[in-house]
Scaffold this active site. Structure first.
Site, PDB file in Angstrom:
ATOM      1  N   CYS A  14       0.215   2.980   3.736  1.00 33.88           N
ATOM      2  CA  CYS A  14       0.834   4.012   2.904  1.00 33.88           C
ATOM      3  C   CYS A  14       0.221   4.036   1.512  1.00 33.88           C
ATOM      4  CB  CYS A  14       2.342   3.797   2.815  1.00 33.88           C
ATOM      5  SG  CYS A  14       2.828   2.173   2.195  1.00 33.88           S
TER       6      CYS A  14
ATOM      7  N   HIS B  54       7.103   0.575   0.154  1.00 36.58           N
ATOM      8  CA  HIS B  54       6.490   1.776   0.724  1.00 36.58           C
ATOM      9  C   HIS B  54       6.046   2.717  -0.393  1.00 36.58           C
ATOM     10  CE1 HIS B  54       5.549   4.720   3.721  1.00 36.58           C
ATOM     11  NE2 HIS B  54       6.494   5.567   3.346  1.00 36.58           N
TER      12      HIS B  54
END
Length: 475
Positions: free
Chosen positions: A129, A416
């Site tokens: 990510c 994330h």
């Protein structure tokens, strides 16, 4: 004997690795969550954040039946066993029910379906990510897109391979409608930068810092992209497209603490500004105030001929076309041996005025361009005292927020990353790129990235501000 010793060593290493982690059973109300991993090397907040993802009980409301658990797992190493049951109490956050019925894309009228036809996302290939969010932010800069699309490799070194692989990904982003898998780019980048190929266990790649990826990727582009030319781009300063778009100059004045006549002036190029955060910071302007001044700097004095203590004041000498800001949110906790995150709320503006942070000389150059015209007033080119406006140069010091890269989680080694990209001059026109998922967002969603959405929500880590074409007075 050698085989026996080797087996002993393997057994020791395996037992040591197992001792660093255990899998426990969490009982919360009438629900049971099995095989929840505790990593004794991580801060307990990482475990609490994982529990939050399972139960929606905010970390502040969590009560674990582990007496004495504070900021370290140290008292529990060797005491918590695999399969042990741990009781969790606390009330989950209430998720509001949707106020409108769900409408599927195929049920929308054609004109609304066109609006919902979002650009493609990038597939997460196992903790990538950080890469996907960075690539989407940089792809949102049209001049950089142009430079990468026109790139033609002339050699086969690592920087050429990375730049050429990026060109292939961006070419797909421009043409495709479905999710893109950037596997070839990832392999090329990891081959050139082995630290990004680190694995936490066989086949499981480690999470990486998006800023570290950003720097390494930009270094490759800077090495290979030629200068942008034509249509006014010759006005930009720099030997390559990265310098032309992102590079500015910072003037640093050092004044000796015990003698104000002893001054040292240095000029450094920057491609991003690091914004420091402490307990007093609540707004980006306070980050600048903290970053632009520093007392107690150890520096060699040409007057004394030896090191002495100086106070530093920094001012911008040349503005970049795109201003990249990084909130310094990660720091190393020596006691816990963990890289922790500063989750303090820091608001940032949609319109950024850098005039007050510039040198007096640059302010003098910017001032004539900072006169806002009223409706019906003559244009500059009709005036006898016209001020020359150079394209691709920030003439006035004002920028608009264009992209935000955010991080969710309590530490840099986990969590994330996603990106938020502005789609037009409208402050409510944003798209969120969460790997392969693309969602419409508005200005209120962006404001929550300051940290007001909570410590376990996404918080802005990097911001890209785009130079305004014309000066508009900030109300």
């Amino acid at each position: 004997n050698k085989v026996f010793k080797d087996n002993q060593k393997k057994t020791y290493l395996k037992d040591r690795k197992m001792a660093e982690t255990v899998k426990v059973e969490i009982k919360w109300g009438n629900k049971v969550f099995k095989d929840v991993e505790i990593n004794f090397k991580e801060h307990p907040d990482v475990f609490r954040a994982h529990l939050y993802s399972l139960t929606q009980v905010p970390p502040a409301n969590q009560k674990l039946m582990l007496r004495g658990l504070t900021d370290s797992w140290a008292p529990f190493v060797g005491k918590i066993k695999n399969g042990q049951k741990i009781l969790l109490t606390g009330t989950a956050e209430q998720v509001a029910a949707p106020t409108q019925a769900v409408v599927f894309l195929e049920d929308l009228p054609p004109e609304q379906q066109a609006v919902a036809d979002f650009p493609p996302g990038l597939l997460n290939i196992g903790n990538t990510c950080y890469m996907n969010a960075s690539l989407q932010c940089l792809y949102a800069i049209p001049e950089l897109r142009e430079a990468v699309e026109k790139f033609t490799p002339k050699d086969s070194d690592e920087h050429s391979k990375i730049t050429n692989s990026a060109r292939a990904v961006w070419k797909k982003l421009a043409a495709a409608k479905a999710t893109i898998e950037p596997d070839e780019f990832l392999d090329t980048f990891r081959e050139a930068n082995p630290r990004f190929a680190e694995q936490v266990k066989p086949g499981i790649y480690a999470q990486q810092d998006a800023d570290e990826f950003w720097q390494a990727f930009m270094q490759s582009l800077s090495n290979k992209l030629p200068k942008l030319t034509g249509h006014g781009k010759d006005n930009m300063t720099g030997d390559n497209a990265i310098e032309q778009l992102f590079s500015g100059e910072m003037e640093e004045e050092y004044i000796r603490a015990d003698d104000a006549t002893d001054k040292v002036v240095k000029t450094n190029n920057f491609k991003k500004l690091s914004c420091n955060i402490d307990a007093s910071v609540k707004h980006l302007s306070e980050c600048f105030a903290l970053t632009m001044k520093e007392n107690g700097v150890d520096l060699f004095s040409p007057v004394l001929g030896q090191p002495s203590i100086y106070n530093r004041t920094s001012r911008i000498k040349r503005l970049p076309l795109y201003m990249t800001l990084q909130f310094v949110r990660f720091f190393w906790k020596k006691k816990e041996n963990v890289k922790a995150k500063i989750t303090r709320t820091v608001t940032f503006p949609f319109v950024l005025d850098m005039y007050d942070y510039c040198t007096p000389e640059l302010q003098k150059q910017l001032a004539p361009h900072r006169i806002a015209k009223k409706d019906g007033e003559k244009k500059d080119d009709d005036e006898s005292m016209a001020v020359e406006k150079k394209p691709f140069v920030n003439n006035h010091g004002v920028y608009d927020l264009w992209a935000v890269l955010s991080h969710q989680g309590r530490g840099s080694d986990g969590g994330h990353y996603i990106s938020f990209i502005r789609q037009s001059e409208d402050e409510d026109d944003w798209l969120e790129f969460d790997d392969d998922k693309v969602t419409r967002r508005n200005s209120e969603d962006i404001k929550k990235l300051s940290g007001s959405g909570g410590v376990d929500w996404h918080i802005a880590y990097m911001c890209i501000y785009k130079s305004r074409d014309e000066f508009k007075k900030i109300l």
